[in-house]
Scaffold this motif. Structure first.
Motif, PDB file in Angstrom:
ATOM      1  N   TRP A 173       0.814  -1.211   0.000  1.00  0.00           N
ATOM      2  CA  TRP A 173       0.000   0.000   0.000  1.00  0.00           C
ATOM      3  C   TRP A 173       0.853   1.268   0.000  1.00  0.00           C
ATOM      4  N   ARG A 234     -15.411   9.349  -6.528  1.00  0.00           N
ATOM      5  CA  ARG A 234     -16.517   8.389  -6.554  1.00  0.00           C
ATOM      6  C   ARG A 234     -17.303   8.497  -7.865  1.00  0.00           C
ATOM      7  N   GLN A 277     -19.401   3.246  -4.051  1.00  0.00           N
ATOM      8  CA  GLN A 277     -19.941   3.494  -2.714  1.00  0.00           C
ATOM      9  C   GLN A 277     -19.133   2.797  -1.623  1.00  0.00           C
ATOM     10  N   ARG A 278     -18.499   1.674  -1.956  1.00  0.00           N
ATOM     11  CA  ARG A 278     -17.883   0.837  -0.925  1.00  0.00           C
ATOM     12  C   ARG A 278     -16.391   1.060  -0.738  1.00  0.00           C
ATOM     13  N   LEU A 279     -15.705   1.587  -1.739  1.00  0.00           N
ATOM     14  CA  LEU A 279     -14.264   1.790  -1.582  1.00  0.00           C
ATOM     15  C   LEU A 279     -13.987   2.775  -0.448  1.00  0.00           C
ATOM     16  N   THR A 280     -12.962   2.467   0.323  1.00  0.00           N
ATOM     17  CA  THR A 280     -12.655   3.281   1.504  1.00  0.00           C
ATOM     18  C   THR A 280     -11.626   4.359   1.178  1.00  0.00           C
ATOM     19  N   LEU A 281     -11.575   5.340   2.034  1.00  0.00           N
ATOM     20  CA  LEU A 281     -10.639   6.451   1.870  1.00  0.00           C
ATOM     21  C   LEU A 281      -9.236   5.973   2.226  1.00  0.00           C
ATOM     22  N   MET A 282      -8.317   6.053   1.271  1.00  0.00           N
ATOM     23  CA  MET A 282      -6.961   5.563   1.475  1.00  0.00           C
ATOM     24  C   MET A 282      -5.965   6.684   1.757  1.00  0.00           C
ATOM     25  N   ILE A 296      -9.502   6.844  -3.111  1.00  0.00           N
ATOM     26  CA  ILE A 296     -10.284   5.759  -2.523  1.00  0.00           C
ATOM     27  C   ILE A 296      -9.852   4.467  -3.206  1.00  0.00           C
ATOM     28  N   GLY A 298      -9.280  -0.233  -2.799  1.00  0.00           N
ATOM     29  CA  GLY A 298      -9.458  -1.511  -2.133  1.00  0.00           C
ATOM     30  C   GLY A 298      -8.840  -2.616  -2.960  1.00  0.00           C
ATOM     31  N   SER A 308     -12.293  -7.590   1.753  1.00  0.00           N
ATOM     32  CA  SER A 308     -11.898  -6.903   2.980  1.00  0.00           C
ATOM     33  C   SER A 308     -10.802  -7.718   3.653  1.00  0.00           C
TER      34      SER A 308
END
Length: 758
Positions: A173, A234, A277-282, A296, A298, A308
């Motif tokens: 990452w 998004r 909608q589901r990807l998280t803030l990186m 964002i 994943g 996950s």
């Protein structure tokens, strides 16, 4: 002559009924079986002949397992035995055994040869926990190689293959997010993961939203700029139809190299609207050029599904835990089933099975919990008692939960000490007093944790079933808000009590999954006589045939009250206004119904928890009366999940039995009037005189409703009190209506016809 025979019969019933009342009462109330609890007397009986804590202690000492014996020592009930065991442990203790925890000659040889003991730094600080032994073995550098060459255990070899060589499993990452080609330009980016053993055939999907410095308005806050960039990221993914930029990150020992790929790669069939909608803030913040960027992202599998992935142990902790676990498996410190599961999970993890990887990852968190709380042999004996991997998870969960107050206490001390460094000298005196109080409290909490951990330890060794032990503690009934901690303490107290009676008692307690009943006055009153009157058989039934024992207990208690009513009816003088008896079956039916009501009420007195709803359970009210609804749900934001609980059924049953008893009394009175040798007009007057009795069901029903509504406001049993309010009135209406319409009305009609013929 007939009066003499009647008096003799009454005397005979008095002589018979009272002894039966006493006998049945002793057997019924003394019977050690309960609906919501387990009797200590039953545990004592079922534990006879089974392995005791003292026998387990002897077994550990014979195997030279002094570490596990130290854990069991405080739980030995006999002071004399405890002192004897303490002397045995002290005489056999050496500096090396103090670290390893003892074991057989082979265990000590493996400890010295493979694990290598403990480093001087941790040894001086008496850090004898298993993790530091694992760490020492890993730091030496040869344990893994020796196991790879010498071990023929396929599970051990599978685990060794899964140990990450260079850095944490997911260390891609940081290089990906810090690569300017990826993070500085808006759009969708796909990064193939190569040579990352735990992420085969995986891709990182990113969507970047940037705002150039030249386009930023001076009056916009950073939060507004961030939200704007996040919306761009998004939106780009939501509207994606092609044109993503492709990259590859390849693991090269401790480093990772990123390279650009051609854009003619095959994109997995993904639901990009869902991903948006589901990807998280990186990552969020300004770039080196002054632009503002939001990323964002994943991990995506080859099917285009978002995955996950949980957090692994820190790398310096993970590798020692994996190497130490491999050695423990080699020495047989895990059960065969557990070792097989670990080996299989290791293989599946390398094949890319996400579920297996997450379970594999969670296992080392759990094992680390155990390895930081006990020495090598203490942990080994404990893990050998776990029949499968779930047992290890449950065991670690119990240790972690009981350690939480200690962790909080240590955190408070550290925070207070840190704040003191910035305090003026005048304020430090008071702060030092507060810090000393925290330290004193920490010592109390630490001793509580050690005591509770030893109970868990001993119960696991004795039962060999940590999963049932964990279930017992977690499901222990909680009747108060924020009462979980008190419930856990009570659960461990019950476990300790059961252990004193032996392995059989503990297994029975865990199987029943009910708390131990606290004996009250009635139980203590019957205890001396109960065994003499044949209580041993009922005690045996209480744990071998529990349902039968409950049925017998109910029958005995109801019969006890039946003979009490019979005795009272024969000893009390007959009222002068009673000129005749009701039908034989009605008289006995009346007594049986009243005895059933008294029996049920007495059971509720013996077990008051039957009418308490455990926290989290909500009963069904059934109707939506406006007033009751207002009372029940005022100041509540929402109703919980509604289920018909045992409490609801008991409350409804109590009111039903009361109405049945009243109905039988009224039927008996009607029968008495029928048997009177009087004119029809006089019988009609007698029936009119009994109108208040016939309406008794309504009075009791309304009284029950009022009482329930009072309890509804006073106690935290709102739904159950509400069901009581509804059923009390409902049953009163139904039974009184049935009595007057189907019994009194036809008989009055008959009497009116007879009256007209007189």
């Amino acid at each position: 002559m007939s009066n003499l025979e009647s008096d003799n019969r009454r005397t005979l019933w008095r002589v018979i009924s009272f002894p039966l009342f006493v006998l049945l009462g002793i057997l019924g109330f003394g019977s050690p079986v309960f609906f919501s609890a387990v009797s200590d007397e039953s545990l004592k009986d079922v534990g006879k002949g089974s392995k005791t804590l003292e026998e387990e202690m002897v077994r550990q000492l014979r195997q030279n397992n002094l570490g596990p014996a130290e854990m069991l020592l405080p739980l030995i009930s006999s002071v004399e035995k405890r002192e004897e065991f303490a002397r045995t442990i002290s005489s056999g203790m050496t500096p090396e055994i103090e670290i390893s925890g003892g074991g057989s000659i082979f265990d000590l040889l493996a400890f010295k040869t493979y694990f290598g003991g403990l480093d001087e730094f941790n040894s001086d600080r008496k850090r004898y926990e298993a993790f530091f032994v694992y760490n020492r073995a890993t730091v030496r550098g040869d344990l893994r190689d020796r196991l790879s060459k010498e071990s023929s255990n396929t599970n051990v070899r599978a685990l060794l293959e899964a140990i990450p060589l260079n850095g944490r499993p997911g260390n891609f990452w940081q290089p990906v997010l810090s690569e300017p080609k990826i993070s500085d330009f808006s759009g969708v980016k796909i990064v193939n993961l190569e040579e990352f053993p735990y992420f085969p055939k995986r891709k990182v999907i990113l969507s970047v939203g940037t705002l150039p410095a030249t386009e930023m308005e001076n009056n916009k806050s950073e939060a507004e700029i961030r939200d704007l960039c996040l919306m761009k990221a998004r939106t780009a993914l939501y509207n994606y139809s092609g044109g993503a930029l492709w990259y590859e990150v390849r693991k090269n020992k401790t480093d990772s190299t990123i390279s650009k790929l051609d854009n003619n790669q095959t994109m997995p069939k993904a639901d990009f609207a869902d991903l948006a909608q589901r990807l998280t803030l990186m990552r969020v913040g300004r770039t080196d050029t002054g632009d503002y960027s939001v990323i964002i992202g994943g991990v995506m599998n080859e099917e285009g599904k978002l995955e996950s992935h949980g957090r692994w142990l820190p790398y310096p902790i993970l590798v020692p835990m994996m190497v130490g676990t491999a050695m423990a498996m080699e020495n047989g410190y895990y059960s065969a089933e557990t070792s097989f599961e670990i080996g299989k999970l290791a293989q599946q993890t390398l094949l890319g099975n996400l579920e297996a990887k997450e379970k594999f990852r969670s296992f080392f968190w759990a094992a680390h919990q155990l390895a930081r709380k006990m020495n090598l042999m203490q942990m080994s004996e404990l893990t050998k008692s776990c029949p499968d991997l779930s047992g290890v998870f449950d065991l670690a969960a119990m240790i972690r939960t009981r350690n939480r107050p200690l962790s909080v206490s240590i955190g408070q001390i550290k925070q207070k000490a840190r704040l003191m460094n910035f305090m003026p000298a005048a304020e430090r005196v008071e702060a030092e007093k507060e810090l000393n109080k925290l330290v004193e409290n920490n010592e109390i909490v630490r001793k509580d944790f050690e005591r509770e951990m030893k109970i868990i330890y001993a119960a696991t060794l004795l039962s060999g079933d940590p999963s049932s032990l964990h279930r017992f503690i977690e499901s222990y009934p909680v009747y108060e808000i924020d009462g979980d901690e008190e419930a856990a303490i009570s659960a461990l107290r019950d476990v300790r009590s059961a252990m004193y009676h032996g392995e059989g008692a503990l297994l029975h307690l865990l199987e029943q999954n009910k708390p131990i009943h606290e004996d009250g006055f009635i139980k203590s009153l019957t205890a001396p006589v109960f065994p003499i009157l044949g209580g041993g058989l009922l005690t045996y039934f209480s744990h071998q045939y529990r349902d039968l024992a409950l049925s017998i207990k109910i029958f005995l208690i109801v019969s006890c009250f039946f003979f009490l009513l019979l005795f009272l009816s024969k000893i009390l003088p007959r009222p002068s206004y009673l000129r005749s008896n009701s039908h034989f079956f009605l008289r006995w039916g009346r007594r049986v119904s009243v005895a059933m009501v008294w029996g049920l009420l007495s059971i509720l007195i013996l077990e008051p928890t039957l009418i308490q709803t455990t926290r989290g359970q909500v009963s069904v009210a059934g109707f939506d009366f406006a007033l009751a609804n207002l009372l029940a749900y005022a100041n509540e934001e929402s109703m919980g999940e509604q289920n018909l609980t045992v409490v609801t059924a008991i409350i409804a049953g109590v009111f039903l039995l009361i109405q049945v008893a009243i109905f039988m009394i009224c039927l008996s009175r009607v029968s008495q009037v029928k048997n009177e040798e009087l004119r029809a007009s006089l019988k009609i007057d007698l029936l009119d005189n009994e109108e208040n009795l016939f309406d008794l069901g309504l009075y009791v029903g309304l009284g029950g409703t009022v009482l329930s509504l009072i309890l509804l406001l006073v106690l935290d049993v709102k739904q159950d009190a509400l069901i009581g309010a509804y059923t009390s009135t409902l049953f009163g209406i139904l039974f009184v209506a049935a009595l007057k319409i189907f019994v009194v009305r036809p008989y009055r009609n008959y009497l009116l016809v007879r009256q007209s013929e007189e």
